[in-house]
Design an enzyme around this catalytic site. Structure first.
Site, PDB file in Angstrom:
ATOM      1  N   LYS A  82      -9.695 -22.478 -18.535  1.00 40.88           N
ATOM      2  CA  LYS A  82      -8.325 -22.137 -18.926  1.00 40.88           C
ATOM      3  C   LYS A  82      -8.308 -21.238 -20.156  1.00 40.88           C
ATOM      4  O   LYS A  82      -9.281 -21.134 -20.898  1.00 40.88           O
ATOM      5  CB  LYS A  82      -7.519 -23.407 -19.204  1.00 40.88           C
ATOM      6  CG  LYS A  82      -7.170 -24.183 -17.946  1.00 40.88           C
ATOM      7  CD  LYS A  82      -6.456 -23.327 -16.895  1.00 40.88           C
ATOM      8  CE  LYS A  82      -5.061 -22.916 -17.324  1.00 40.88           C
ATOM      9  NZ  LYS A  82      -4.416 -22.031 -16.301  1.00 40.88           N
ATOM     10  N   TYR A 100      -9.983 -17.660 -17.420  1.00 36.71           N
ATOM     11  CA  TYR A 100      -8.613 -17.270 -17.093  1.00 36.71           C
ATOM     12  C   TYR A 100      -7.859 -17.029 -18.392  1.00 36.71           C
ATOM     13  O   TYR A 100      -8.009 -17.793 -19.360  1.00 36.71           O
ATOM     14  CB  TYR A 100      -7.905 -18.371 -16.299  1.00 36.71           C
ATOM     15  CG  TYR A 100      -8.351 -18.499 -14.859  1.00 36.71           C
ATOM     16  CD1 TYR A 100      -8.170 -17.461 -13.956  1.00 36.71           C
ATOM     17  CD2 TYR A 100      -8.950 -19.673 -14.401  1.00 36.71           C
ATOM     18  CE1 TYR A 100      -8.579 -17.570 -12.639  1.00 36.71           C
ATOM     19  CE2 TYR A 100      -9.365 -19.796 -13.087  1.00 36.71           C
ATOM     20  CZ  TYR A 100      -9.176 -18.742 -12.209  1.00 36.71           C
ATOM     21  OH  TYR A 100      -9.594 -18.854 -10.903  1.00 36.71           O
ATOM     22  N   GLU A 124      -8.650 -13.597 -13.643  1.00 33.26           N
ATOM     23  CA  GLU A 124      -7.578 -13.309 -12.694  1.00 33.26           C
ATOM     24  C   GLU A 124      -7.361 -11.828 -12.420  1.00 33.26           C
ATOM     25  O   GLU A 124      -6.608 -11.473 -11.502  1.00 33.26           O
ATOM     26  CB  GLU A 124      -6.253 -13.946 -13.150  1.00 33.26           C
ATOM     27  CG  GLU A 124      -5.571 -13.287 -14.335  1.00 33.26           C
ATOM     28  CD  GLU A 124      -6.048 -13.809 -15.678  1.00 33.26           C
ATOM     29  OE1 GLU A 124      -5.422 -13.467 -16.691  1.00 33.26           O
ATOM     30  OE2 GLU A 124      -7.048 -14.575 -15.710  1.00 33.26           O
ATOM     31  N   ASP A 161       1.793 -19.642 -14.089  1.00 32.83           N
ATOM     32  CA  ASP A 161       0.793 -19.092 -15.015  1.00 32.83           C
ATOM     33  C   ASP A 161       1.154 -17.687 -15.461  1.00 32.83           C
ATOM     34  O   ASP A 161       0.769 -17.253 -16.552  1.00 32.83           O
ATOM     35  CB  ASP A 161      -0.587 -19.052 -14.339  1.00 32.83           C
ATOM     36  CG  ASP A 161      -1.377 -20.329 -14.573  1.00 32.83           C
ATOM     37  OD1 ASP A 161      -1.117 -21.015 -15.571  1.00 32.83           O
ATOM     38  OD2 ASP A 161      -2.251 -20.647 -13.755  1.00 32.83           O
ATOM     39  N   VAL A 197       3.663 -27.056 -12.912  1.00 32.52           N
ATOM     40  CA  VAL A 197       2.417 -27.344 -13.618  1.00 32.52           C
ATOM     41  C   VAL A 197       1.575 -26.063 -13.703  1.00 32.52           C
ATOM     42  O   VAL A 197       1.288 -25.432 -12.690  1.00 32.52           O
ATOM     43  CB  VAL A 197       1.629 -28.463 -12.915  1.00 32.52           C
ATOM     44  CG1 VAL A 197       0.270 -28.659 -13.576  1.00 32.52           C
ATOM     45  CG2 VAL A 197       2.434 -29.761 -12.952  1.00 32.52           C
TER      46      VAL A 197
END
Length: 379
Positions: free
Chosen positions: A75, A94, A118, A270, A298
């Site tokens: 993350k 990411y 990404e 995201d 989430v």
């Protein structure tokens, strides 16, 4: 190269950037790996598995960031982690910078080299390091949405697959990419009535063939979207603009026309989310209700199935980790234009155009960022 693997600190995030198998590969290539104690314990990987593979264990993330030439995570770095990054250090993880100005500022200020999973491409329009988690998130979106539809969870009490004599739930999937396809696959398998919207006619044709007529495909217009969501029991937001903020396709006005208790799952959260009323939630508190609609937003959905997600992700990232370690980031980026697309921040400059445009900050092309080494290469 010395590669560091810290333990993730985002709420309910248990994935890990490298598995012991990845450590063995790096060791075989002559590199050293340091891993934080308990980095993999959340997915059932003991510290002893890392040491057996050749990693050295350290007690704190501070030591990882202080020593490692490249930090491999899952993350985006949290504020405390950004503060530990140093000039020239490679961060491979990411990032999702477009909706996150604070993280972007922190990465720029650190002077690090931040390469985002990404935005790494495959030369065919695909995103190979995002795809595994998109597959997981797409499949999860239906099971999460089905649970949220239960009355005790605030939903409308509809069983997604129905029963004989009772109609199934109505699922609308916005976006026919990797997330959308995987969401539709699970929803169809559960017996739901499924509609998928996209703006690519070739993609809609492919989906129609792939599902052999078991779902409805619609060309996405404001009118078609509004009609579809007002009839839905579950809406999946599966829209992606690589590296950029997600477009707000479903407005608050549309929400007001939807059936009370309808559930929306915003997989695009995201990148800021594709519903006007979306705001990021966690696995600890995954839903909230606004305008009578249950929102599941989430921001690290695949973290809910962290073991499956870790192995799926590291299968995809390992070849790039090896390239960065074997060649150094400059040579690796110069040699591979697809990996070069992952460069988002370089030595104090934003180097991904969609991020710069979303945040209104200065942009430096990757060619200019790598200019001192570019001339000496064959590119």
């Amino acid at each position: 190269m010395l590669i560091g693997v810290p333990k993730e600190i985002k709420v309910h995030e248990y994935r890990v950037g490298l598995t012991p198998a990845g450590v063995r590969e790096l060791k075989a290539h002559g590199h050293e790996v340091i891993a934080q104690v308990s980095a993999g314990v959340g997915i059932g990987i003991a510290d002893s598995a890392y040491t057996a593979a050749g990693a050295s264990l350290v007690d704190t993330a501070a030591e990882i960031f202080a020593r490692a030439e490249m930090v491999v995570k899952v993350k985006e770095p949290q504020a405390a982690e950004c503060a530990m990054l140093r000039e020239g250090q490679v961060l491979f993880t990411y990032l999702h910078l477009a909706p996150d100005p604070e993280q972007t500022k922190a990465l720029v200020a650190s002077g690090c080299v931040a390469i985002a999973y990404e935005t790494v491409s495959d030369g065919r329009g695909g995103l190979p390091l995002l795809a595994p988690m998109s597959e997981v998130a797409g499949r999860m979106s239906i099971q999460a949405g089905a649970h949220a539809m239960e009355k005790a969870q605030g939903g409308n009490g509809v069983l997604l697959g129905g029963v004989p004599g009772v109609a199934p739930g109505d699922v609308v999937v916005i976006g026919g990419g990797v997330v959308g396809y995987n969401a539709a696959r699970i929803a169809v398998g559960m017996g739901a009535k499924v509609t998928i919207l996209d703006r690519s006619l070739p993609r809609l044709a492919w989906l129609d063939t792939a599902f052999d007529g078991r779902l409805t495909t619609l060309y996405s217009t404001v009118d078609a979207l509004e009609t579809a969501v007002t009839q839905a029991d579950l809406v999946i937001g599966a829209v992606l603009v690589p590296g950029a903020a997600a477009p707000k396709l479903v407005t608050r006005a549309m929400l007001k026309e939807m059936k009370p208790g309808t559930v929306i799952v915003d997989v695009a959260i995201d990148q800021g989310g594709c519903f006007e009323t979306s705001r990021a939630t966690t696995h600890q508190n995954p839903t909230y209700v606004e305008e009578g609609i249950v929102h599941y937003c989430v921001a690290n959905m695949p973290g809910g199935v962290a073991r499956t997600s870790t192995f799926a992700l590291t299968n995809a990232t390992l070849p790039f980790v090896l390239a960065l370690a074997d060649k150094g980031y400059k040579r690796a980026l110069l040699d591979d234009p697809n990996l070069r697309e992952g460069l988002n921040v370089h030595l104090g400059q934003v180097t991904y155009k969609a991020v710069a445009e979303a945040l209104g900050c200065e942009y430096q092309s990757t060619k200019d960022a790598l200019k001192p080494w570019w001339a000496a290469s064959d590119h």
